[in-house]
Design a protein around this motif. Structure first.
Motif, short mmCIF file in Angstrom:
data_model
loop_
_atom_site.label_atom_id
_atom_site.label_comp_id
_atom_site.label_asym_id
_atom_site.label_seq_id
_atom_site.Cartn_x
_atom_site.Cartn_y
_atom_site.Cartn_z
N GLY A 64 24.39 25.29 -28.69
CA GLY A 64 24.86 23.96 -28.87
C GLY A 64 24.37 23.25 -30.00
N ARG A 65 23.89 24.09 -30.91
CA ARG A 65 23.23 23.66 -32.00
C ARG A 65 23.73 23.79 -33.32
NH1 ARG A 65 16.47 22.75 -30.86
NH2 ARG A 65 17.35 21.36 -32.01
N LEU A 66 24.78 24.47 -32.69
CA LEU A 66 25.65 24.48 -34.50
C LEU A 66 25.59 23.43 -35.09
CD1 LEU A 66 27.51 27.92 -32.77
CD2 LEU A 66 25.99 27.92 -33.88
N GLN A 67 26.08 22.22 -34.96
CA GLN A 67 26.80 21.13 -35.26
C GLN A 67 25.21 20.84 -36.50
OE1 GLN A 67 25.72 21.27 -31.72
NE2 GLN A 67 24.30 20.06 -32.41
N VAL A 68 24.27 21.31 -36.15
CA VAL A 68 22.74 21.02 -37.00
C VAL A 68 23.10 21.79 -38.76
CG1 VAL A 68 19.77 21.08 -37.15
CG2 VAL A 68 21.30 21.41 -35.15
N LEU A 69 23.42 23.32 -38.33
CA LEU A 69 23.50 24.28 -39.76
C LEU A 69 24.37 23.54 -40.91
CD1 LEU A 69 24.61 27.46 -37.61
CD2 LEU A 69 22.03 26.53 -38.18
N ASP A 70 23.56 24.11 -41.80
CA ASP A 70 24.35 23.59 -42.89
C ASP A 70 25.24 24.68 -43.24
OD1 ASP A 70 25.70 23.91 -45.87
OD2 ASP A 70 23.48 22.41 -46.94
N LYS A 71 26.48 24.83 -42.71
CA LYS A 71 28.07 25.42 -42.77
C LYS A 71 28.17 26.63 -44.66
CE LYS A 71 29.48 24.55 -38.49
NZ LYS A 71 28.05 23.41 -38.25
N GLN A 72 28.28 25.36 -45.08
CA GLN A 72 28.01 26.04 -46.89
C GLN A 72 27.01 27.21 -47.37
OE1 GLN A 72 30.37 25.00 -48.26
NE2 GLN A 72 31.07 25.11 -50.42
N ALA A 73 25.58 26.41 -47.14
CA ALA A 73 24.77 27.22 -47.54
C ALA A 73 24.83 28.64 -46.74
CB ALA A 73 23.13 26.66 -47.17
N LEU A 74 24.82 28.86 -45.58
CA LEU A 74 24.77 29.85 -44.88
C LEU A 74 25.93 30.94 -45.18
CD1 LEU A 74 23.30 30.60 -41.67
CD2 LEU A 74 25.26 29.61 -41.08
N LYS A 75 27.38 30.32 -45.41
CA LYS A 75 28.50 31.08 -45.77
C LYS A 75 28.12 31.35 -47.47
CE LYS A 75 31.77 29.36 -48.30
NZ LYS A 75 32.54 28.03 -48.25
N TYR A 76 27.46 30.79 -48.45
CA TYR A 76 27.43 31.35 -49.40
C TYR A 76 26.36 32.95 -49.15
CZ TYR A 76 30.73 29.03 -52.32
OH TYR A 76 31.33 28.61 -53.06
N SER A 77 25.15 32.21 -48.20
CA SER A 77 24.02 33.04 -48.69
C SER A 77 24.22 35.32 -47.90
CB SER A 77 22.84 32.71 -47.31
OG SER A 77 22.22 31.22 -47.51
N ILE A 78 24.97 34.25 -46.64
CA ILE A 78 26.19 35.75 -45.92
C ILE A 78 26.91 36.01 -46.94
CG2 ILE A 78 27.78 36.59 -44.42
CD1 ILE A 78 24.96 35.67 -43.20
N ILE A 79 27.34 35.56 -47.78
CA ILE A 79 28.38 36.54 -49.30
C ILE A 79 27.60 37.36 -49.99
CG2 ILE A 79 29.81 35.78 -51.00
CD1 ILE A 79 30.55 33.91 -49.77
N GLY A 80 26.25 37.00 -50.13
CA GLY A 80 25.12 37.61 -51.23
C GLY A 80 24.53 38.63 -50.03
N LEU A 81 24.23 38.18 -48.74
CA LEU A 81 23.57 39.20 -48.41
C LEU A 81 24.07 40.63 -47.55
CD1 LEU A 81 21.27 38.56 -45.60
CD2 LEU A 81 22.88 40.30 -45.28
N VAL A 82 25.98 40.32 -47.55
CA VAL A 82 25.80 41.63 -47.28
C VAL A 82 26.57 42.62 -48.34
CG1 VAL A 82 27.96 42.80 -46.13
CG2 VAL A 82 27.47 40.84 -45.18
N SER A 133 22.90 29.65 -56.05
CA SER A 133 20.80 30.33 -55.74
C SER A 133 21.15 30.14 -54.31
CB SER A 133 20.13 29.07 -55.75
OG SER A 133 20.83 27.85 -55.02
N PHE A 134 22.44 30.03 -53.48
CA PHE A 134 22.02 30.53 -51.94
C PHE A 134 22.19 32.25 -51.92
CE2 PHE A 134 21.37 26.12 -50.91
CZ PHE A 134 20.49 25.84 -49.85
N SER A 135 23.65 32.42 -52.66
CA SER A 135 24.01 33.81 -52.61
C SER A 135 23.32 34.87 -53.81
CB SER A 135 25.41 32.96 -52.77
OG SER A 135 26.47 33.33 -52.36
N ILE A 136 22.18 34.14 -54.44
CA ILE A 136 21.70 35.12 -55.09
C ILE A 136 20.23 35.18 -54.58
CG2 ILE A 136 20.07 35.09 -57.16
CD1 ILE A 136 21.36 33.31 -58.36
N ALA A 137 19.73 33.63 -53.16
CA ALA A 137 18.98 34.68 -52.46
C ALA A 137 19.44 35.51 -51.17
CB ALA A 137 18.08 32.68 -51.36
N GLY A 138 20.44 35.44 -50.94
CA GLY A 138 20.86 36.21 -49.81
C GLY A 138 20.76 37.79 -50.86
N ALA A 139 21.73 38.11 -51.96
CA ALA A 139 21.52 39.05 -52.94
C ALA A 139 20.71 39.70 -52.52
CB ALA A 139 22.48 38.81 -53.65
N THR A 140 19.04 39.24 -52.77
CA THR A 140 17.61 39.86 -52.86
C THR A 140 17.69 39.85 -51.70
OG1 THR A 140 17.71 37.83 -54.72
CG2 THR A 140 15.22 38.96 -54.16
N ALA A 141 17.85 39.10 -51.30
CA ALA A 141 17.21 39.40 -49.12
C ALA A 141 17.74 40.77 -48.85
CB ALA A 141 17.83 38.44 -48.54
#
Length: 247
Positions: A64-82, A133-141
Motif C-alpha cells: 500500500g505504499r508503492l506510490q511513495v517510491l521514486d520509480k525512475q530512480a528505482l528503475k535505473y538502479s535495477i538496470i545497473g544492478l542486474v 548516477s543511480f545506474s552506476i550505484a546499482g552496478a557498483t552494488a
C-alpha cells in the motif's frame, strides 16, 4: 539447530528486521554478525534464511505504499544492478582468495571513511542526482553483491544523499533488496541449494519477522530526518569495520 539456538536466532531476526524496516537496510549485517560471533548456525544457512525473511519484510513494508517510491530512480538502479550482479559472481570464480580479501579490506576502508565523513554532515543534496548516477550505484552494488554478498552500501550512499523523504529512501531500498532476494532464491532453488531445514526455520521466523516489520512501520524511532540519515551512515561505518576485520 537446538531450541535455544532457534530462539536466539529469532530474537536476532526481530532486531535486524526492525532496523531494516526503519532504515531500508541492515538486516544482513546484524544477523550474520551475531551468527558468526556466537556460532548459532552456518553463514550459508543464515544467509538463505535472511533472503527468505526479506521477502516477508519487503512485502509487508511496501504494501500500500508503492506510490511513495521514486520509480525512475528505482528503475535505473535495477538496470545497473542486474548485469553487474552476474559479473560479480563471475569474477568471484576467477579471483584468488588472497586478492579477494585485499579487495574486501579496501572496500571496508572506503565504506568506513565515506560513512564517517557523511555522518558528520548528513544534509542531502540540493538537487536530485541524474538517472545515470543511480545506474552506476546499482552496478557498483551488483558487483559487490556478487563478490562479497554485500550489495547495500553503494545504494545506501546514493539514496540517503538524495533530497528524498526518509520514507521514500527506505522503501526504495527495501524494494531493491526484495527484488534482489527473489532472484537469489530462484537461482538457489534451481541449483538445489534450498533444503527443508532452511524452509522450516524460515517458516518459524515468519511470524516474528512480520510483527517486527509492522512495528517498524507503525512505530519508527522519533528522530528527525537528519538524525535518521546520521544513524544510517553510522550503520555503514559498522559495515566497513566488519568488512575490514573479516578481511
Amino acid at each position: 539447530m537446538t531450541p535455544e539456538q532457534i530462539a536466539a536466532f529469532i530474537l536476532v531476526m526481530i532486531v535486524g528486521t526492525y532496523t531494516q524496516t526503519v532504515t531500508g537496510f541492515g538486516m544482513g549485517m546484524i544477523v550474520l554478525g551475531v551468527v558468526a560471533q556466537f556460532d548459532l548456525t552456518t553463514i550459508t544457512f543464515a544467509s538463505v534464511i535472511i533472503s527468505l525473511m526479506m521477502l516477508a519484510n519487503g512485502s509487508i513494508a511496501l504494501k500500500g505504499r508503492l506510490q511513495v517510491l521514486d520509480k525512475q530512480a528505482l528503475k535505473y538502479s535495477i538496470i545497473g544492478l542486474v548485469p553487474a550482479l552476474i559479473l560479480g559472481v563471475f569474477l568471484l570464480t576467477y579471483l584468488s582468495r588472497d586478492f579477494a580479501r585485499i579487495l574486501q579490506g579496501i572496500l571496508g576502508g572506503a565504506i568506513f571513511l565515506g560513512g564517517v565523513f557523511i555522518m558528520m554532515k548528513p544534509e542531502p543534496l540540493k538537487i536530485r542526482s541524474g538517472n545515470l548516477s543511480f545506474s552506476i550505484a546499482g552496478a557498483t552494488a551488483g558487483v559487490l553483491g556478487g563478490l562479497f554478498s554485500i550489495a547495500g552500501p553503494p545504494l545506501v550512499y546514493q539514496y540517503y544523499r538524495q533530497p528524498f523523504s526518509i520514507d521514500n529512501i527506505r522503501l526504495s531500498l527495501l524494494a531493491i533488496f526484495l527484488m534482489m532476494n527473489i532472484g537469489r532464491l530462484i537461482v538457489l532453488a534451481i541449483q538445489g541449494e534450498l533444503t527443508l531445514d532452511m524452509l522450516w526455520i524460515g517458516l518459524i521466523c515468519v511470524p516474528a519477522v512480520s510483527l517486527a516489520t509492522v512495528a517498524g512501520r507503525r512505530f519508527p524511532p522519533p528522530f528527525s530526518d537528519q538524525t535518521m540519515r546520521r544513524l544510517s551512515f553510522l550503520l555503514l561505518v559498522l559495515i566497513g569495520i566488519s568488512l575490514m576485520l573479516t578481511a
